[in-house]
Every structure is written in C-alpha cells, then in structure tokens.
Design a protein around this motif. Structure first.
Motif, mmCIF file in Angstrom:
data_model
loop_
_atom_site.group_PDB
_atom_site.id
_atom_site.type_symbol
_atom_site.label_atom_id
_atom_site.label_comp_id
_atom_site.label_asym_id
_atom_site.label_seq_id
_atom_site.Cartn_x
_atom_site.Cartn_y
_atom_site.Cartn_z
ATOM 1 N N PRO A 15 0.845 -1.189 0.000
ATOM 2 C CA PRO A 15 0.000 0.000 0.000
ATOM 3 C C PRO A 15 0.884 1.245 0.000
ATOM 4 O O PRO A 15 1.915 1.284 0.667
ATOM 5 C CB PRO A 15 -0.777 -0.113 1.306
ATOM 6 C CG PRO A 15 -0.742 -1.564 1.652
ATOM 7 C CD PRO A 15 0.572 -2.076 1.131
ATOM 8 N N GLY A 16 0.490 2.233 -0.751
ATOM 9 C CA GLY A 16 1.236 3.478 -0.809
ATOM 10 C C GLY A 16 2.329 3.520 -1.856
ATOM 11 O O GLY A 16 2.875 4.578 -2.127
ATOM 12 N N ASP A 17 2.670 2.373 -2.467
ATOM 13 C CA ASP A 17 3.685 2.399 -3.524
ATOM 14 C C ASP A 17 3.280 3.353 -4.643
ATOM 15 O O ASP A 17 4.123 4.025 -5.231
ATOM 16 C CB ASP A 17 3.909 0.997 -4.111
ATOM 17 C CG ASP A 17 4.770 0.112 -3.206
ATOM 18 O OD1 ASP A 17 5.255 0.599 -2.160
ATOM 19 O OD2 ASP A 17 4.942 -1.069 -3.560
ATOM 20 N N HIS A 100 -2.411 8.030 5.375
ATOM 21 C CA HIS A 100 -3.084 7.803 4.098
ATOM 22 C C HIS A 100 -4.115 6.691 4.217
ATOM 23 O O HIS A 100 -5.231 6.817 3.733
ATOM 24 C CB HIS A 100 -2.057 7.476 3.009
ATOM 25 C CG HIS A 100 -2.667 7.214 1.691
ATOM 26 N ND1 HIS A 100 -2.838 5.938 1.197
ATOM 27 C CD2 HIS A 100 -3.174 8.045 0.762
ATOM 28 C CE1 HIS A 100 -3.408 6.007 0.024
ATOM 29 N NE2 HIS A 100 -3.631 7.272 -0.273
ATOM 30 N N THR A 107 -2.179 -2.935 8.153
ATOM 31 C CA THR A 107 -1.571 -1.913 7.300
ATOM 32 C C THR A 107 -1.730 -0.510 7.865
ATOM 33 O O THR A 107 -2.827 -0.110 8.258
ATOM 34 C CB THR A 107 -2.227 -1.919 5.894
ATOM 35 O OG1 THR A 107 -2.202 -3.240 5.376
ATOM 36 C CG2 THR A 107 -1.497 -0.985 4.956
ATOM 37 N N ASP A 109 -0.288 3.291 6.488
ATOM 38 C CA ASP A 109 0.383 3.899 5.353
ATOM 39 C C ASP A 109 0.360 5.416 5.508
ATOM 40 O O ASP A 109 -0.700 5.997 5.749
ATOM 41 C CB ASP A 109 -0.373 3.464 4.086
ATOM 42 C CG ASP A 109 0.281 3.901 2.811
ATOM 43 O OD1 ASP A 109 1.497 4.129 2.814
ATOM 44 O OD2 ASP A 109 -0.436 4.010 1.805
ATOM 45 N N THR A 111 2.000 9.395 4.146
ATOM 46 C CA THR A 111 2.588 10.166 3.059
ATOM 47 C C THR A 111 3.141 11.462 3.645
ATOM 48 O O THR A 111 2.727 11.901 4.720
ATOM 49 C CB THR A 111 1.568 10.445 1.937
ATOM 50 O OG1 THR A 111 2.238 11.062 0.845
ATOM 51 C CG2 THR A 111 0.424 11.309 2.407
ATOM 52 N N SER A 120 6.471 8.175 0.876
ATOM 53 C CA SER A 120 5.445 7.285 1.418
ATOM 54 C C SER A 120 6.135 6.308 2.353
ATOM 55 O O SER A 120 7.294 5.934 2.149
ATOM 56 C CB SER A 120 4.680 6.544 0.316
ATOM 57 O OG SER A 120 5.503 5.600 -0.331
ATOM 58 N N TRP A 121 5.420 5.928 3.403
ATOM 59 C CA TRP A 121 5.953 4.994 4.385
ATOM 60 C C TRP A 121 4.862 4.002 4.706
ATOM 61 O O TRP A 121 3.828 4.366 5.267
ATOM 62 C CB TRP A 121 6.391 5.749 5.630
ATOM 63 C CG TRP A 121 7.157 4.936 6.624
ATOM 64 C CD1 TRP A 121 8.097 3.982 6.356
ATOM 65 C CD2 TRP A 121 7.060 5.011 8.044
ATOM 66 N NE1 TRP A 121 8.598 3.461 7.525
ATOM 67 C CE2 TRP A 121 7.980 4.083 8.577
ATOM 68 C CE3 TRP A 121 6.304 5.776 8.917
ATOM 69 C CZ2 TRP A 121 8.141 3.897 9.947
ATOM 70 C CZ3 TRP A 121 6.480 5.594 10.275
ATOM 71 C CH2 TRP A 121 7.395 4.666 10.775
ATOM 72 N N ALA A 122 5.052 2.780 4.293
ATOM 73 C CA ALA A 122 4.080 1.717 4.538
ATOM 74 C C ALA A 122 4.611 0.786 5.619
ATOM 75 O O ALA A 122 5.778 0.393 5.600
ATOM 76 C CB ALA A 122 3.825 0.932 3.260
ATOM 77 N N THR A 124 3.454 -2.846 7.213
ATOM 78 C CA THR A 124 2.511 -3.962 7.105
ATOM 79 C C THR A 124 2.883 -5.044 8.109
ATOM 80 O O THR A 124 4.058 -5.269 8.404
ATOM 81 C CB THR A 124 2.478 -4.556 5.678
ATOM 82 O OG1 THR A 124 3.773 -5.059 5.352
ATOM 83 C CG2 THR A 124 2.071 -3.501 4.655
#
Length: 186
Positions: A15-17, A100, A107, A109, A111, A120-122, A124
């Motif tokens: 997510p966030g990629d 986000h 998850t 996520d 930004t 962005s920083w996810a 998981t």
C-alpha cells in the motif's frame, strides 16, 4: 535482530507504492517478532514524535533524557488513527507524516512532502505461518517500506539515508521486541 527484507518482500507491491510511483530511493526493512499481529498493531499505531516515541531498547534509552524516552505501554489516546491525521516526525522541526490508510491490524500507510520530494511509508504486519508441530508463540512479520522521489542526489539517500534507516529500524525492532516480551513499566 536482523531487519533485512527478503527478495520477495522487496519485490512485493505494498500500500502506498502508488503515492510515489517513480521513487528514486526505496528502503525495505522487515523483521519477525514473537507476538501475534493484533498484539503488535497497537504499538505500531502509536509510533511518532509527540506520541509514543520511537522504541529503543532500555540499554540505549537509558542515555536519553527521561522526557525523550519512548513509552513502555499502550496508550488508548493514540489508538484511533484515521486517514488525514497528521503525525509529527523526527525528520525536522516542522516535518510531519499524514495518515493515508489504516487497516487494523495489517496496514498503516503514511505520506509526506519533504522539500520537492514525495515520501510514502508503509508498515505492514502479517502472521508468520506455523507448522503442525510448532507450539511456540504466534509471530508477526513486520515490513516497513520508505519510498522517496524525486531526488536531486539519489545516491546520497541510497547510501547515507539507507544507513540511517537501517540503524533506526534495528533500534525500533529491538525496542518493540523488548516491550512485547516483558511487562509494561511506564
């Protein structure tokens, strides 16, 4: 504790990629912790400056002033993140992350905008499958991905930034494991 992401983890779409589609730097860290995702989640959700802090093991935190040490318990006031919430960051006096997406307990996520770069920083969390004879504790694989771009000097972030990220996440991994293994002691 190793925080090296596997080749499969580095290739995975997180997510966030899509928030930083053409990242000049991508940093993946991952580690396994002896606790189920629903036990790890509250600790992850409260990370941040002016919140629970950034977990470090006791042997390192003892060198910090008391007011700068991360909490050693789960705080209800930090358990209610929603998209759009702003969390102060340690990257500078006015740096922040904006939530986000939040999907407990898997998850989180964020930004951010840093100068001309998008970030962005996810984070998981996934349960680690156990075998038929495994009678140990439930475990969680925690994967963190930071994506940044565009950058004027990508090589600088890929080398210096990567080293700082590795040390930061290794400290956090050890501090989080310590907190989940022992009793809370404020």
């Amino acid at each position: 504790m190793s925080t090296t992401a596997t080749p499969e983890e580095r290739r995975a779409v997180l997510p966030g990629d899509d928030l930083v589609a053409h990242a000049d730097a991508v940093m993946d860290r991952a580690f396994t912790i002896d606790a189920a995702p629903d036990r790890v989640w509250p600790w992850v959700q409260q990370l941040g400056k002016q919140r629970a802090g950034w977990y470090l093991p006791r042997r390192l935190e003892r060198w910090l002033p008391r007011g700068r040490r991360a909490v050693r318990h789960v705080e209800d006031r930090w358990q209610h993140l929603r998209p759009g919430d702003v969390v102060p960051d340690y990257g500078g006096r006015h740096e922040t992350f904006t939530v986000h997406a939040v999907h407990p307990p898997t998850t989180l996520d964020y930004t951010s905008q840093r100068g001309g770069a998008q970030v962005s920083w996810a984070i998981t969390l996934a349960p680690v499958p156990t075998g038929p004879t495994d009678d140990g504790p439930e475990r969680t694989r925690l994967h963190l991905r930071l994506r940044v771009g565009p950058l004027k000097h990508p090589w600088l972030v890929r080398t210096g930034g990567d080293a700082v990220d590795r040390l930061t996440i290794e400290g956090m991994a050890a501090g989080l494991a310590e907190r989940l293994a022992g009793p809370a002691d404020g």
